[in-house]
Scaffold this active site. Sequence first.
Site, PDB file in Angstrom:
ATOM      1  CD  GLU A  93      -3.176  -0.515   0.055  1.00 33.48           C
ATOM      2  OE1 GLU A  93      -3.087   0.581  -0.528  1.00 33.48           O
ATOM      3  OE2 GLU A  93      -4.100  -1.318  -0.175  1.00 33.48           O
TER       4      GLU A  93
ATOM      5  CG  ASP B 204      -6.533   5.315  -1.050  1.00 36.48           C
ATOM      6  OD1 ASP B 204      -7.699   5.401  -0.626  1.00 36.48           O
ATOM      7  OD2 ASP B 204      -6.235   4.713  -2.096  1.00 36.48           O
TER       8      ASP B 204
END
Length: 148
Positions: free
Chosen positions: A53, A71
């Site tokens: 991520e 994000d």
Amino acid sequence: MKALIVLGLVLLSVTVQGKVFERCELARTLKRLGMDGYRGISLANWMCLAKWESGYNTRATNYNAGDRSTDYGIFQINSRYWCNDGKTPGAVNACHLSCSALLQDNIADAVACAKRVVRDPQGIRAWVAWRNRCQNRDVRQYVQGCGV
């Protein structure tokens, strides 16, 4: 005097970039914060998720043009559902925190929010990177040699 200016610029660049954890440092930190086995999710799975991520970077951000969300942080927690960035339309803020809290070098808020995410029915499957890079794979390498 020049040395002080150079030192100041170096320190400024470090604060702007945020903290990029070393693999074992992050593994120890996540273990200390209660992530190993949380909701049945191994520390190695959390480490794999964070690797893919954010590359273990606390200041990582990624804008999603489709829904105009972003994000944030080491777990890339989304502003549509989990935090408030003041600019995502229809945001829910289920973690009850500012998205900027997810960008801190101290990852306690990011960990607390990640724990909130996995309490939902999707669990760790909420993260696309985990599904694509970690699910049904041997993830032991992410904690190997860390003594955790």
